[in-house]
Design a protein around this motif. Structure first.
Motif, PDB file in Angstrom:
ATOM      1  N   LYS A   4       0.836  -1.193   0.000  1.00 25.62           N
ATOM      2  CA  LYS A   4       0.000   0.000   0.000  1.00 25.62           C
ATOM      3  C   LYS A   4       0.875   1.249   0.000  1.00 25.62           C
ATOM      4  O   LYS A   4       2.097   1.182   0.209  1.00 25.62           O
ATOM      5  N   LYS A   5       0.232   2.375  -0.253  1.00 25.30           N
ATOM      6  CA  LYS A   5       0.914   3.663  -0.169  1.00 25.30           C
ATOM      7  C   LYS A   5       0.411   4.409   1.068  1.00 25.30           C
ATOM      8  O   LYS A   5      -0.644   4.093   1.614  1.00 25.30           O
ATOM      9  N   PHE A   6       1.165   5.434   1.487  1.00 24.70           N
ATOM     10  CA  PHE A   6       0.938   6.044   2.783  1.00 24.70           C
ATOM     11  C   PHE A   6       0.603   7.530   2.664  1.00 24.70           C
ATOM     12  O   PHE A   6       1.010   8.204   1.718  1.00 24.70           O
ATOM     13  N   ASP A   7      -0.129   8.006   3.668  1.00 25.94           N
ATOM     14  CA  ASP A   7      -0.426   9.441   3.738  1.00 25.94           C
ATOM     15  C   ASP A   7       0.801  10.226   4.182  1.00 25.94           C
ATOM     16  O   ASP A   7       1.002  11.365   3.761  1.00 25.94           O
TER      17      ASP A   7
ATOM     18  N   LYS B 282       9.422   8.593  -2.418  1.00 25.49           N
ATOM     19  CA  LYS B 282       8.272   9.294  -2.995  1.00 25.49           C
ATOM     20  C   LYS B 282       7.276   8.320  -3.622  1.00 25.49           C
ATOM     21  O   LYS B 282       6.059   8.549  -3.608  1.00 25.49           O
ATOM     22  N   LYS B 283       7.767   7.212  -4.137  1.00 31.15           N
ATOM     23  CA  LYS B 283       6.890   6.227  -4.767  1.00 31.15           C
ATOM     24  C   LYS B 283       5.954   5.566  -3.757  1.00 31.15           C
ATOM     25  O   LYS B 283       4.938   4.979  -4.139  1.00 31.15           O
ATOM     26  N   LEU B 284       6.306   5.640  -2.473  1.00 30.53           N
ATOM     27  CA  LEU B 284       5.498   4.994  -1.443  1.00 30.53           C
ATOM     28  C   LEU B 284       4.424   5.919  -0.874  1.00 30.53           C
ATOM     29  O   LEU B 284       3.619   5.504  -0.041  1.00 30.53           O
ATOM     30  N   LEU B 285       4.394   7.171  -1.347  1.00 27.10           N
ATOM     31  CA  LEU B 285       3.407   8.127  -0.865  1.00 27.10           C
ATOM     32  C   LEU B 285       2.183   8.178  -1.770  1.00 27.10           C
ATOM     33  O   LEU B 285       2.275   7.987  -2.986  1.00 27.10           O
ATOM     34  N   LYS B 286       1.048   8.454  -1.164  1.00 31.46           N
ATOM     35  CA  LYS B 286      -0.147   8.752  -1.938  1.00 31.46           C
ATOM     36  C   LYS B 286       0.070  10.068  -2.685  1.00 31.46           C
ATOM     37  O   LYS B 286       0.956  10.848  -2.337  1.00 31.46           O
TER      38      LYS B 286
ATOM     39  N   GLY C 152       0.347  12.868  -0.475  1.00 33.37           N
ATOM     40  CA  GLY C 152       1.029  12.501   0.757  1.00 33.37           C
ATOM     41  C   GLY C 152       2.155  13.460   1.117  1.00 33.37           C
ATOM     42  O   GLY C 152       2.598  14.275   0.296  1.00 33.37           O
TER      43      GLY C 152
END
Length: 567
Positions: free
Chosen positions: A140-143, A172-176, A179
């Protein structure tokens, strides 16, 4: 050892070892075992007494609640998810669990991750993943993503030509899409380093400004502009810089690019130096006045907290003052928002009652006919409008600068009139000084009027001066049957401690004599001491003194050594 502790304490967070490679690449050594034992033997986040018994920098640093001040004021949105990269021994993890719906913490060291697990053992919204972030696959991606003291180490843990840039691009790829990334890191040109403090990571003085050429460690920090360019090159469209002071590790006040300090009195800021002061060549606190007046504070701030996002919805908080030297139920933050509000909020759940009491105090003071800045309780916060009125303290300081004796005493006389009018009076024999056996001399003239309710925060910093009238705010503390002179004593104590140069113009002795405080001064000191014992976390304060403060004589001695004047 760890397995037994985990089995005994039955922690609720998920402990994910899927990505762990059976190697811990960094550690503070055996002291980490001691810290884990302290965590296991004490209630979560109640470590003050245990720190004192095992006092050293790693124990204090990893367990002091001051660590939480880097984010406990930050306005995480409700129901959000956060990825904490490099959670260490869990100093900040519990704050994230309080403020966010779900927390994923990544830690390379299994021993440190175990400490975080046991420290947050009651949290059900936490997963701790042990392993190198570069190996982990997320579903998943994160806020939010936090990098608190992590970015500077990527020369060691990220294999790339530009490890810092590549690391941020992967993050940065892991952020919404909207985010936010939060980076806390030292400023390589921080003022403490110019004063000779050892570089936090290498232990070498002047290491950062020498571009890390003195040591062989793959670690580095950045200047403000350099860091901003790095973040934007990695793909983030917007940044907002906060300046935690004295640094991001143990902050007591957080300024920002939207609210910089106005004078040298930065909420009684106390720098600290690790491991000692043997390399200092200048007094940091003596320099801030010039740094601020010359408009270069942002370049010299010791640390940065950077909010990074493609969204423009950043910088919601402009400044936060953190009263975390107190006992837990009295710990509060005063934040100044972008929307023009001042919010006072409890830093612990048990502190909500104290915030409500401040509201009650203000209402009671207003009933006496004193003018109070309007405020309201909203969602557990005490909220008032941010106003740009002149502080009464500034009004008085201006009189001191102009050596205007008439104006100086006119202001103080007016404040004393306000204090006397704030409450009805009781008989002299009901004086709290007598009730506490602080004075056996029952001379009623010694203490003057005794107030039924004494509003202890009727000090210059808690008042505006508007059209010749005093407008009070932030009335936290009251005492019953207190001499009006005691409130004046506290006013002068705060004023002269913050601006010691006043004493050269209007001496504290002179002021004390004019308001008949001298004969009662010792009794007031004792009463203040008892008050502070009830309010402050004294043990925690004493622990911090081990590392806090500068030493002008030590600086001069060190300079003489450098100049070859002494050996």
């Amino acid at each position: 050892m760890y397995c037994e502790l985990i089995e005994k304490l039955a922690p609720k967070p998920v402990f994910n070892l899927k990505w762990y490679k059976d190697e811990d690449l960094y550690s503070d050594g055996p002291i980490e075992d001691t810290i884990i034992q302290i965590i296991a033997e004490n209630e979560p986040e109640e470590y003050t007494e245990a720190i004192a018994r095992a006092m050293c920098w790693p124990t204090y640093y990893h367990l002091t609640h001051l660590r939480k001040n880097i984010l406990n004021w930050y306005p995480f949105k409700e129901g959000s998810s956060v990825l904490e990269i490099g959670c260490g021994l869990g100093a900040i993890t519990s704050v994230l669990c309080d403020k966010c719906q779900s927390v994923t913490a990544v830690e390379l060291s299994r021993r440190r991750a175990t400490a975080a697990l046991l420290r947050c053992r009651e949290r059900e919204n936490l997963e701790i993943i042990v392993g190198n972030l570069n190996d982990i696959e997320f579903e998943k991606k994160f806020d939010y993503i936090t990098l608190i003291g992590v970015l500077e180490y990527q020369g060691t843990f990220t294999d790339a030509d530009n490890p810092y840039l590549d690391f941020l691009m992967e993050i940065k790829k892991l952020l919404k899409p909207d985010g936010k990334l939060l980076i806390a890191i030292e400023n390589k040109y921080g003022l403490k380093y110019w004063c000779g403090a050892r570089e936090d990571h290498t232990g070498m003085p002047f290491e950062g400004m020498n571009q890390y050429t003195l040591s062989n460690r793959e670690v580095r920090t950045f200047a403000r502009r350099e860091l901003e360019e790095l973040v934007k090159e990695s793909g983030f469209g917007n940044t907002y810089f906060y300046y935690p002071m004295p640094d991001y590790k143990l902050p007591t006040v957080v300024y920002s690019q939207g609210s910089l300090p106005q004078n040298e009195n930065m909420h009684n800021l106390e720098p600290y130096y690790i491991p000692d002061r043997t390399t200092l060549v200048a007094d940091e606190m003596e320099i801030y006045k010039d740094v601020i007046e010359n408009g270069v504070f942002e370049f010299f701030a010791n640390s940065f907290l950077v909010e990074c996002s493609d969204s423009k919805d950043i910088g919601k908080i402009k400044q936060s003052c953190l009263a975390s030297e107190r006992r837990g139920k009295y710990q509060v933050a005063t934040t100044f928002t972008r929307d023009g509000e001042v919010q006072k909020l409890a830093l612990r759940k048990e502190g909500c009652a104290h915030v409500e009491q401040i509201m009650k105090n203000s209402i009671a003071l207003a009933r006496s006919g004193r003018k109070i800045l309007p405020m309201q309780l909203r969602d557990g916060k005490l909220v008032s409008e941010f106003v740009t009125y002149e502080l009464l303290e500034e009004r008085l300081l201006d009189a001191v600068r102009r050596k205007n004796r008439f104006e100086f005493y006119r202001i103080l006389d007016k404040v004393y009139e306000e204090i006397l009018a704030s409450s009805g009076q009781v008989a002299p024999e009901e004086n709290i000084i007598y009730a506490l056996d602080l004075d056996n001399d029952r001379n009623s003239k010694k203490y003057g009027p005794i107030l039924r309710i004494g509003y202890l925060d009727m000090i210059l910093r808690n008042a505006f001066y508007v059209d010749g009238q005093i407008l009070w705010f932030d009335q936290e503390w009251i005492l019953e049957c207190v001499p009006a002179g005691f409130i004046l004593y506290r006013l002068f104590k705060e004023l002269y401690a913050a601006y010691n140069w006043i004493d050269k113009v209007f001496s504290l002795q002179e002021v004390g004599e004019k308001y008949h405080l001298i004969s009662a001064w010792n009794s007031y000191q004792m009463l203040e001491g008892l008050f502070l014992i009830d309010i402050l976390d004294i043990a925690h304060t004493e622990e911090g003194k081990t590392y806090r403060g500068g030493d002008r004589e030590a600086c001069l001695t060190n300079i003489k050594k450098l100049a070859g004047m002494i050996k």
